[in-house]
Design a protein around this motif. Structure first.
Motif, PDB file in Angstrom:
ATOM      1  N   ILE A   1       3.587 -57.005  24.314  1.00 47.10           N
ATOM      2  CA  ILE A   1       4.457 -58.050  24.848  1.00 47.10           C
ATOM      3  C   ILE A   1       3.830 -58.569  26.143  1.00 47.10           C
ATOM      4  O   ILE A   1       3.518 -57.786  27.044  1.00 47.10           O
ATOM      5  CB  ILE A   1       5.865 -57.506  25.181  1.00 47.10           C
ATOM      6  N   ALA A   2       3.672 -59.895  26.248  1.00 42.15           N
ATOM      7  CA  ALA A   2       3.162 -60.513  27.472  1.00 42.15           C
ATOM      8  C   ALA A   2       4.330 -61.023  28.307  1.00 42.15           C
ATOM      9  O   ALA A   2       5.274 -61.612  27.777  1.00 42.15           O
ATOM     10  CB  ALA A   2       2.233 -61.676  27.120  1.00 42.15           C
ATOM     11  N   PHE A   3       4.250 -60.809  29.606  1.00 39.79           N
ATOM     12  CA  PHE A   3       5.257 -61.300  30.543  1.00 39.79           C
ATOM     13  C   PHE A   3       4.662 -62.466  31.325  1.00 39.79           C
ATOM     14  O   PHE A   3       3.621 -62.329  31.963  1.00 39.79           O
ATOM     15  CB  PHE A   3       5.710 -60.186  31.490  1.00 39.79           C
ATOM     16  N   ALA A   4       5.335 -63.597  31.266  1.00 40.58           N
ATOM     17  CA  ALA A   4       4.840 -64.820  31.890  1.00 40.58           C
ATOM     18  C   ALA A   4       4.798 -64.717  33.409  1.00 40.58           C
ATOM     19  O   ALA A   4       3.971 -65.356  34.054  1.00 40.58           O
ATOM     20  CB  ALA A   4       5.706 -66.009  31.472  1.00 40.58           C
ATOM     21  N   GLU A   5       5.661 -63.923  33.982  1.00 39.72           N
ATOM     22  CA  GLU A   5       5.727 -63.844  35.437  1.00 39.72           C
ATOM     23  C   GLU A   5       5.925 -62.401  35.863  1.00 39.72           C
ATOM     24  O   GLU A   5       6.665 -61.639  35.230  1.00 39.72           O
ATOM     25  CB  GLU A   5       6.895 -64.691  35.946  1.00 39.72           C
ATOM     26  N   CYS A   6       5.251 -62.021  36.934  1.00 39.95           N
ATOM     27  CA  CYS A   6       5.456 -60.692  37.505  1.00 39.95           C
ATOM     28  C   CYS A   6       5.066 -60.713  38.973  1.00 39.95           C
ATOM     29  O   CYS A   6       4.235 -61.510  39.397  1.00 39.95           O
ATOM     30  CB  CYS A   6       4.659 -59.632  36.749  1.00 39.95           C
ATOM     31  N   ILE A   7       5.705 -59.866  39.735  1.00 37.21           N
ATOM     32  CA  ILE A   7       5.352 -59.645  41.134  1.00 37.21           C
ATOM     33  C   ILE A   7       5.100 -58.144  41.261  1.00 37.21           C
ATOM     34  O   ILE A   7       5.976 -57.329  40.939  1.00 37.21           O
ATOM     35  CB  ILE A   7       6.484 -60.086  42.084  1.00 37.21           C
ATOM     36  N   LEU A   8       3.916 -57.790  41.704  1.00 38.45           N
ATOM     37  CA  LEU A   8       3.539 -56.388  41.802  1.00 38.45           C
ATOM     38  C   LEU A   8       3.474 -55.983  43.269  1.00 38.45           C
ATOM     39  O   LEU A   8       2.785 -56.626  44.061  1.00 38.45           O
ATOM     40  CB  LEU A   8       2.192 -56.155  41.121  1.00 38.45           C
ATOM     41  N   GLY A   9       4.173 -54.939  43.608  1.00 41.87           N
ATOM     42  CA  GLY A   9       4.246 -54.479  44.987  1.00 41.87           C
ATOM     43  C   GLY A   9       2.935 -53.973  45.550  1.00 41.87           C
ATOM     44  O   GLY A   9       2.759 -53.905  46.761  1.00 41.87           O
ATOM     45  N   ASP A  10       1.996 -53.629  44.666  1.00 38.24           N
ATOM     46  CA  ASP A  10       0.717 -53.100  45.154  1.00 38.24           C
ATOM     47  C   ASP A  10      -0.294 -54.203  45.444  1.00 38.24           C
ATOM     48  O   ASP A  10      -1.445 -53.924  45.761  1.00 38.24           O
ATOM     49  CB  ASP A  10       0.141 -52.086  44.163  1.00 38.24           C
ATOM     50  N   GLY A  11       0.136 -55.467  45.320  1.00 39.17           N
ATOM     51  CA  GLY A  11      -0.737 -56.589  45.621  1.00 39.17           C
ATOM     52  C   GLY A  11      -1.653 -56.999  44.490  1.00 39.17           C
ATOM     53  O   GLY A  11      -2.379 -57.975  44.602  1.00 39.17           O
TER      54      GLY A  11
ATOM     55  N   GLN B   1      -2.631 -58.551  40.797  1.00 39.20           N
ATOM     56  CA  GLN B   1      -2.148 -59.740  40.106  1.00 39.20           C
ATOM     57  C   GLN B   1      -1.733 -59.461  38.657  1.00 39.20           C
ATOM     58  O   GLN B   1      -0.917 -60.176  38.100  1.00 39.20           O
ATOM     59  CB  GLN B   1      -3.238 -60.821  40.103  1.00 39.20           C
ATOM     60  N   ASP B   2      -2.330 -58.446  38.047  1.00 34.58           N
ATOM     61  CA  ASP B   2      -2.064 -58.145  36.632  1.00 34.58           C
ATOM     62  C   ASP B   2      -1.643 -56.697  36.461  1.00 34.58           C
ATOM     63  O   ASP B   2      -1.949 -55.838  37.290  1.00 34.58           O
ATOM     64  CB  ASP B   2      -3.318 -58.407  35.789  1.00 34.58           C
ATOM     65  N   PHE B   3      -0.947 -56.443  35.346  1.00 34.52           N
ATOM     66  CA  PHE B   3      -0.512 -55.078  35.044  1.00 34.52           C
ATOM     67  C   PHE B   3      -0.572 -54.831  33.547  1.00 34.52           C
ATOM     68  O   PHE B   3      -0.543 -55.755  32.738  1.00 34.52           O
ATOM     69  CB  PHE B   3       0.924 -54.830  35.534  1.00 34.52           C
ATOM     70  N   VAL B   4      -0.643 -53.553  33.198  1.00 41.22           N
ATOM     71  CA  VAL B   4      -0.415 -53.073  31.839  1.00 41.22           C
ATOM     72  C   VAL B   4       0.444 -51.828  31.981  1.00 41.22           C
ATOM     73  O   VAL B   4       0.109 -50.904  32.736  1.00 41.22           O
ATOM     74  CB  VAL B   4      -1.722 -52.734  31.090  1.00 41.22           C
ATOM     75  N   HIS B   5       1.563 -51.824  31.278  1.00 40.02           N
ATOM     76  CA  HIS B   5       2.449 -50.658  31.244  1.00 40.02           C
ATOM     77  C   HIS B   5       2.683 -50.309  29.783  1.00 40.02           C
ATOM     78  O   HIS B   5       3.010 -51.186  28.982  1.00 40.02           O
ATOM     79  CB  HIS B   5       3.789 -50.950  31.925  1.00 40.02           C
ATOM     80  N   ILE B   6       2.507 -49.039  29.451  1.00 43.87           N
ATOM     81  CA  ILE B   6       2.722 -48.589  28.073  1.00 43.87           C
ATOM     82  C   ILE B   6       3.960 -47.716  28.024  1.00 43.87           C
ATOM     83  O   ILE B   6       4.056 -46.719  28.743  1.00 43.87           O
ATOM     84  CB  ILE B   6       1.510 -47.815  27.529  1.00 43.87           C
ATOM     85  N   GLN B   7       4.894 -48.119  27.174  1.00 43.28           N
ATOM     86  CA  GLN B   7       6.058 -47.293  26.858  1.00 43.28           C
ATOM     87  C   GLN B   7       5.760 -46.581  25.537  1.00 43.28           C
ATOM     88  O   GLN B   7       5.279 -47.208  24.594  1.00 43.28           O
ATOM     89  CB  GLN B   7       7.299 -48.145  26.659  1.00 43.28           C
ATOM     90  N   VAL B   8       6.048 -45.297  25.482  1.00 44.99           N
ATOM     91  CA  VAL B   8       5.886 -44.526  24.251  1.00 44.99           C
ATOM     92  C   VAL B   8       7.254 -43.952  23.915  1.00 44.99           C
ATOM     93  O   VAL B   8       7.756 -43.081  24.622  1.00 44.99           O
ATOM     94  CB  VAL B   8       4.853 -43.389  24.409  1.00 44.99           C
TER      95      VAL B   8
ATOM     96  N   PRO C   1     -10.396 -53.460  34.581  1.00 46.08           N
ATOM     97  CA  PRO C   1     -10.890 -53.249  35.948  1.00 46.08           C
ATOM     98  C   PRO C   1      -9.834 -52.591  36.840  1.00 46.08           C
ATOM     99  O   PRO C   1      -8.640 -52.610  36.534  1.00 46.08           O
ATOM    100  CB  PRO C   1     -11.215 -54.664  36.431  1.00 46.08           C
ATOM    101  N   GLU C   2     -10.282 -52.051  37.959  1.00 51.98           N
ATOM    102  CA  GLU C   2      -9.384 -51.394  38.916  1.00 51.98           C
ATOM    103  C   GLU C   2      -8.371 -52.357  39.517  1.00 51.98           C
ATOM    104  O   GLU C   2      -7.371 -51.921  40.086  1.00 51.98           O
ATOM    105  CB  GLU C   2     -10.187 -50.729  40.025  1.00 51.98           C
ATOM    106  N   SER C   3      -8.612 -53.638  39.376  1.00 50.63           N
ATOM    107  CA  SER C   3      -7.703 -54.637  39.938  1.00 50.63           C
ATOM    108  C   SER C   3      -6.417 -54.794  39.130  1.00 50.63           C
ATOM    109  O   SER C   3      -5.505 -55.509  39.532  1.00 50.63           O
ATOM    110  CB  SER C   3      -8.410 -55.991  40.038  1.00 50.63           C
ATOM    111  N   VAL C   4      -6.332 -54.107  37.970  1.00 45.69           N
ATOM    112  CA  VAL C   4      -5.140 -54.170  37.121  1.00 45.69           C
ATOM    113  C   VAL C   4      -4.297 -52.923  37.373  1.00 45.69           C
ATOM    114  O   VAL C   4      -4.799 -51.797  37.341  1.00 45.69           O
ATOM    115  CB  VAL C   4      -5.527 -54.275  35.626  1.00 45.69           C
ATOM    116  N   SER C   5      -3.010 -53.109  37.622  1.00 49.71           N
ATOM    117  CA  SER C   5      -2.080 -52.001  37.808  1.00 49.71           C
ATOM    118  C   SER C   5      -1.776 -51.383  36.445  1.00 49.71           C
ATOM    119  O   SER C   5      -1.372 -52.085  35.514  1.00 49.71           O
ATOM    120  CB  SER C   5      -0.793 -52.528  38.456  1.00 49.71           C
TER     121      SER C   5
END
Length: 109
Positions: A43-53, A55-62, A89-93
Motif C-alpha cells: 500500500i502506498a501512502f500519498a502523504e506522510c510526515i516523519l519525525g526523524d526528518g 522523506q520516505d518510509f517502509v513499514h511492514i505489518q505481519v 538506502p539509509e535515508s528511508v525510515s
C-alpha cells in the motif's frame, strides 16, 4: 497465514515489484509458514510526515494467528528488516511489526 502488508511512502524510489517479491521470499525462507498460506500486498501512502526528518518510509505489518513463540516473531522481524536494509538506502525510515490475530474473532472465506 500470515498476511504481510508493506506500507510505504508513494514517493519511494525503488523497484516496488522487486521489493514486494523479496519480502514475500524472505517470509518463505523463515520456514515458519506453509508457503501456500503467505499473502503479501503493498500500500502506498500519498502523504506522510516523519519525525526523524526522513522523506520516505517502509513499514511492514505481519498479521499472524496466535501461537508463534516470541523468538520466532523476533527472527521474522529481523529477517524482514535486514531484507529492507539490503534493498533501500539509509535515508528511508524502516520498521517491521508482527501482530497476533485472535482466532476467536478472525474470519476468512
Amino acid at each position: 497465514m500470515p498476511h504481510i502488508i508493506i506500507e510505504h511512502s508513494a514517493s519511494l524510489q525503488c523497484d516496488l515489484t522487486h521489493l514486494t517479491q523479496s519480502i514475500h521470499q524472505s517470509t518463505i525462507e523463515t520456514n515458519l509458514f506453509d508457503e501456500q498460506t503467505i499473502k503479501t500486498r503493498r500500500i502506498a501512502f500519498a502523504e506522510c510526515i516523519l519525525g526523524d526528518g526522513k522523506q520516505d518510509f517502509v513499514h511492514i505489518q505481519v498479521h499472524l494467528l496466535v501461537g508463534r513463540k516470541q523468538a520466532q516473531k523476533q527472527m521474522l522481524s529481523e529477517k524482514l528488516l535486514n531484507n529492507l536494509k539490503s534493498l533501500l538506502p539509509e535515508s528511508v525510515s524502516l520498521s517491521v511489526h508482527p501482530y497476533d490475530l485472535d482466532p476467536a474473532i478472525y474470519r476468512k472465506n
